[in-house]
Design a protein around this motif. Sequence first.
Motif, PDB file in Angstrom:
ATOM      1  N   ASN A  61      40.997  24.698  46.228  1.00 25.72           N
ATOM      2  CA  ASN A  61      42.183  24.480  47.058  1.00 25.72           C
ATOM      3  C   ASN A  61      43.455  24.388  46.226  1.00 25.72           C
ATOM      4  N   ILE A  62      43.346  23.759  45.069  1.00 26.97           N
ATOM      5  CA  ILE A  62      44.517  23.686  44.182  1.00 26.97           C
ATOM      6  C   ILE A  62      44.961  25.098  43.796  1.00 26.97           C
ATOM      7  N   ARG A  63      43.986  25.953  43.456  1.00 27.42           N
ATOM      8  CA  ARG A  63      44.332  27.321  43.036  1.00 27.42           C
ATOM      9  C   ARG A  63      44.868  28.130  44.219  1.00 27.42           C
ATOM     10  N   ARG A  64      44.303  27.926  45.398  1.00 32.22           N
ATOM     11  CA  ARG A  64      44.786  28.652  46.587  1.00 32.22           C
ATOM     12  C   ARG A  64      46.235  28.284  46.896  1.00 32.22           C
ATOM     13  N   ASP A  65      46.540  26.970  46.824  1.00 28.49           N
ATOM     14  CA  ASP A  65      47.920  26.536  47.109  1.00 28.49           C
ATOM     15  C   ASP A  65      48.915  27.100  46.096  1.00 28.49           C
ATOM     16  N   LEU A  66      48.439  27.279  44.850  1.00 31.85           N
ATOM     17  CA  LEU A  66      49.340  27.816  43.815  1.00 31.85           C
ATOM     18  C   LEU A  66      49.883  29.182  44.209  1.00 31.85           C
ATOM     19  N   ASP A  67      49.009  29.976  44.825  1.00 32.39           N
ATOM     20  CA  ASP A  67      49.386  31.350  45.140  1.00 32.39           C
ATOM     21  C   ASP A  67      49.885  31.522  46.564  1.00 32.39           C
ATOM     22  N   ALA A  68      49.742  30.459  47.376  1.00 27.68           N
ATOM     23  CA  ALA A  68      50.123  30.614  48.784  1.00 27.68           C
ATOM     24  C   ALA A  68      51.640  30.723  48.901  1.00 27.68           C
ATOM     25  N   PRO A  69      52.146  31.760  49.557  1.00 29.68           N
ATOM     26  CA  PRO A  69      53.603  31.938  49.643  1.00 29.68           C
ATOM     27  C   PRO A  69      54.276  30.848  50.476  1.00 29.68           C
ATOM     28  N   VAL A  70      53.518  30.212  51.390  1.00 33.35           N
ATOM     29  CA  VAL A  70      54.153  29.236  52.282  1.00 33.35           C
ATOM     30  C   VAL A  70      53.657  27.813  52.065  1.00 33.35           C
ATOM     31  N   ALA A  71      53.012  27.530  50.928  1.00 31.95           N
ATOM     32  CA  ALA A  71      52.508  26.175  50.683  1.00 31.95           C
ATOM     33  C   ALA A  71      53.673  25.195  50.660  1.00 31.95           C
ATOM     34  N   THR A  72      53.507  24.049  51.342  1.00 36.51           N
ATOM     35  CA  THR A  72      54.564  23.037  51.309  1.00 36.51           C
ATOM     36  C   THR A  72      54.428  22.171  50.063  1.00 36.51           C
ATOM     37  N   MET A  73      53.209  22.122  49.512  1.00 33.53           N
ATOM     38  CA  MET A  73      53.016  21.366  48.282  1.00 33.53           C
ATOM     39  C   MET A  73      51.969  22.067  47.425  1.00 33.53           C
ATOM     40  N   SER A  74      52.164  22.032  46.119  1.00 35.51           N
ATOM     41  CA  SER A  74      51.197  22.589  45.175  1.00 35.51           C
ATOM     42  C   SER A  74      51.548  22.041  43.794  1.00 35.51           C
ATOM     43  N   LEU A  75      50.690  22.317  42.826  1.00 39.45           N
ATOM     44  CA  LEU A  75      50.997  21.861  41.464  1.00 39.45           C
ATOM     45  C   LEU A  75      52.254  22.565  40.940  1.00 39.45           C
ATOM     46  N   ARG A  76      52.548  23.743  41.496  1.00 39.28           N
ATOM     47  CA  ARG A  76      53.763  24.469  41.116  1.00 39.28           C
ATOM     48  C   ARG A  76      55.017  23.795  41.659  1.00 39.28           C
ATOM     49  N   LEU A  77      54.872  23.149  42.822  1.00 35.90           N
ATOM     50  CA  LEU A  77      56.047  22.588  43.502  1.00 35.90           C
ATOM     51  C   LEU A  77      56.276  21.109  43.192  1.00 35.90           C
ATOM     52  N   ALA A  78      55.269  20.431  42.625  1.00 37.73           N
ATOM     53  CA  ALA A  78      55.395  18.988  42.387  1.00 37.73           C
ATOM     54  C   ALA A  78      56.596  18.715  41.484  1.00 37.73           C
ATOM     55  N   ARG A  79      57.418  17.727  41.863  1.00 39.34           N
ATOM     56  CA  ARG A  79      58.619  17.415  41.087  1.00 39.34           C
ATOM     57  C   ARG A  79      58.250  16.507  39.912  1.00 39.34           C
ATOM     58  N   TYR A  80      57.346  15.532  40.161  1.00 37.40           N
ATOM     59  CA  TYR A  80      56.927  14.575  39.137  1.00 37.40           C
ATOM     60  C   TYR A  80      55.411  14.624  38.990  1.00 37.40           C
ATOM     61  N   MET A  81      54.921  14.150  37.844  1.00 42.41           N
ATOM     62  CA  MET A  81      53.469  14.086  37.630  1.00 42.41           C
ATOM     63  C   MET A  81      52.810  13.204  38.688  1.00 42.41           C
ATOM     64  N   PHE A  82      53.515  12.138  39.095  1.00 42.74           N
ATOM     65  CA  PHE A  82      52.942  11.267  40.115  1.00 42.74           C
ATOM     66  C   PHE A  82      52.736  12.028  41.423  1.00 42.74           C
ATOM     67  N   ASP A  83      53.688  12.880  41.784  1.00 45.40           N
ATOM     68  CA  ASP A  83      53.540  13.709  43.005  1.00 45.40           C
ATOM     69  C   ASP A  83      52.323  14.620  42.874  1.00 45.40           C
ATOM     70  N   ALA A  84      52.155  15.183  41.680  1.00 47.51           N
ATOM     71  CA  ALA A  84      51.009  16.069  41.456  1.00 47.51           C
ATOM     72  C   ALA A  84      49.696  15.305  41.624  1.00 47.51           C
ATOM     73  N   ALA A  85      49.655  14.066  41.088  1.00 45.11           N
ATOM     74  CA  ALA A  85      48.437  13.257  41.199  1.00 45.11           C
ATOM     75  C   ALA A  85      48.159  12.893  42.660  1.00 45.11           C
ATOM     76  N   GLU A  86      49.214  12.533  43.390  1.00 42.05           N
ATOM     77  CA  GLU A  86      49.030  12.195  44.808  1.00 42.05           C
ATOM     78  C   GLU A  86      48.561  13.410  45.606  1.00 42.05           C
ATOM     79  N   TYR A  87      49.071  14.566  45.227  1.00 43.48           N
ATOM     80  CA  TYR A  87      48.665  15.817  45.886  1.00 43.48           C
ATOM     81  C   TYR A  87      47.171  16.075  45.651  1.00 43.48           C
ATOM     82  N   VAL A  88      46.711  15.910  44.390  1.00 38.56           N
ATOM     83  CA  VAL A  88      45.279  16.084  44.114  1.00 38.56           C
ATOM     84  C   VAL A  88      44.466  15.079  44.925  1.00 38.56           C
ATOM     85  N   GLY A  89      44.971  13.844  45.027  1.00 40.07           N
ATOM     86  CA  GLY A  89      44.294  12.821  45.831  1.00 40.07           C
ATOM     87  C   GLY A  89      44.163  13.241  47.279  1.00 40.07           C
TER      88      GLY A  89
END
Lengths: 261, 261
Positions: A61-89
């Motif tokens: 799912n993380i990899r799918r969101d990376l490439d999704a043109p309309v993802a609202t959140m992904s590891l590419r879009l995370a502003r802070y590391m904490f946001d990225a961690a919450e997203y994985v959660g």
Amino acid sequence: MTYCVAIKVDDGLVFAGDTRTSAGVDDVRTYNKLHVIELEDRVFVLLSAGNLATTQAVVANIRRDLDAPVATMSLRLARYMFDAAEYVGSISVRAQHQIASQAQFSNADLRTTFILGGQIRGEEPAIYLVYPEGNCISSSPETPFLQIGESKYGKPILDRVIRPEVQLEDAARCALVSLDSTMRSNISVGPPIDLAILPTDSLKITHKQRFDLDTPFYARLRESWGHQLVAAFRNLPKFDWEAPAEQGSLLKEPNQQAANG
Amino acid sequence: MTYCVAIKVDDGLVFAGDTRTSAGVDDVRTYNKLHVIELEDRVFVLLSAGNLATTQAVVANIRRDLDAPVATMSLRLARYMFDAAEYVGSISVRAQHQIASQAQFSNADLRTTFILGGQIRGEEPAIYLVYPEGNCISSSPETPFLQIGESKYGKPILDRVIRPEVQLEDAARCALVSLDSTMRSNISVGPPIDLAILPTDSLKITHKQRFDLDTPFYARLRESWGHQLVAAFRNLPKFDWEAPAEQGSLLKEPNQQAANG
């Protein structure tokens, strides 16, 4: 079981994990538990311990969101590391719920714990432990490492050695020793070991290596550590009752002979 | 929690345990978990981990049986160490059943695990781990130690160091290091540490000592071990990419100067 560790020192981040998975002692396999995601302005490493299907669903799912043109959140879009961690959660919780709703009569344990570490350009490097419940904690200067899985065997050496000012390569060696100690004491954690090193502000994994028991460097490291530990025991202080007189006389005798000679 | 360890080497037996007990983080106390019973032709050491009331009931019953004129079994009457271990197991099961029958609506965990070690004249020294179920296992030449309680943190150093041919005092130092590592990594295990040494065929505890963090010998041991571990890390082999050229030139330079000089 599994054992993975992430270390944050001033010079950067170290990630290491074993590769053994088991669904019972008669179903033991080797799987990569260290996933690297390098993007132009950021790099992440994901370590996992727990249900393998949940892990794979989260990684997919993380990899799918990376490439999704309309993802609202992904590891590419995370502003802070904490946001990225919450997203994985949140991805992890969703994966567990999805399976649980399909398999309400099973008592399989679907939980997985993650470590997400990395750096986003302009931010400090960081490591986060993401609980199966989706919440997360970061490391601290006082405890600059995070562990998941069979963490107890390998914790004392980390407690004794790892400080923020420790050099990156020393931290990597400590991670390998911590894993080696765990593998010797618990067969559910097994080789090969994966290691990844992310120097601060490099924004790329400078070294990613797999070590098996017969990999020359790892074999030398194991041998050296074993020898040095035994030597260290020989140098520990003696108990009061341990023949200091005899030891003294052994030391003195040559001197006396020299004096007499 | 608790951490206790017993080691059997060719020269004799070593017993060590912490003294921290806790019924929740707001009810932490210090209790002796190492009990010595010396009789004319035999000596026993009992270590315990688990429910404190069960432990005390077992110790009290063992002592009562020793003095009972009509006891059919006691540590005084046991023919073999295995019989003594089975006897402790039966006393332990009886104590747990007795309390459980009085407290059927409680979910308190009444279980206690023991290590019984010692020697009966004419027999080999032995150590046994007595499970809460009353059955028991002995150590083996391949694994010449037994642990109870929080055993994972302190296991790697035992796995690496303890062999049957290790000297008794080295085994004792290893037990102290194993306990020290555990105390650093887990606050449910705490000082002071009790240590007892029983040389083969001596039929008496030659050394029984309590070590607190400020006991000079123990303080020196901790310091020495910490320093030596850090030094050992410095001597571990370098990764391939770690500037071997520069290091080489550093080594060569003085030689070249000497050759030129």
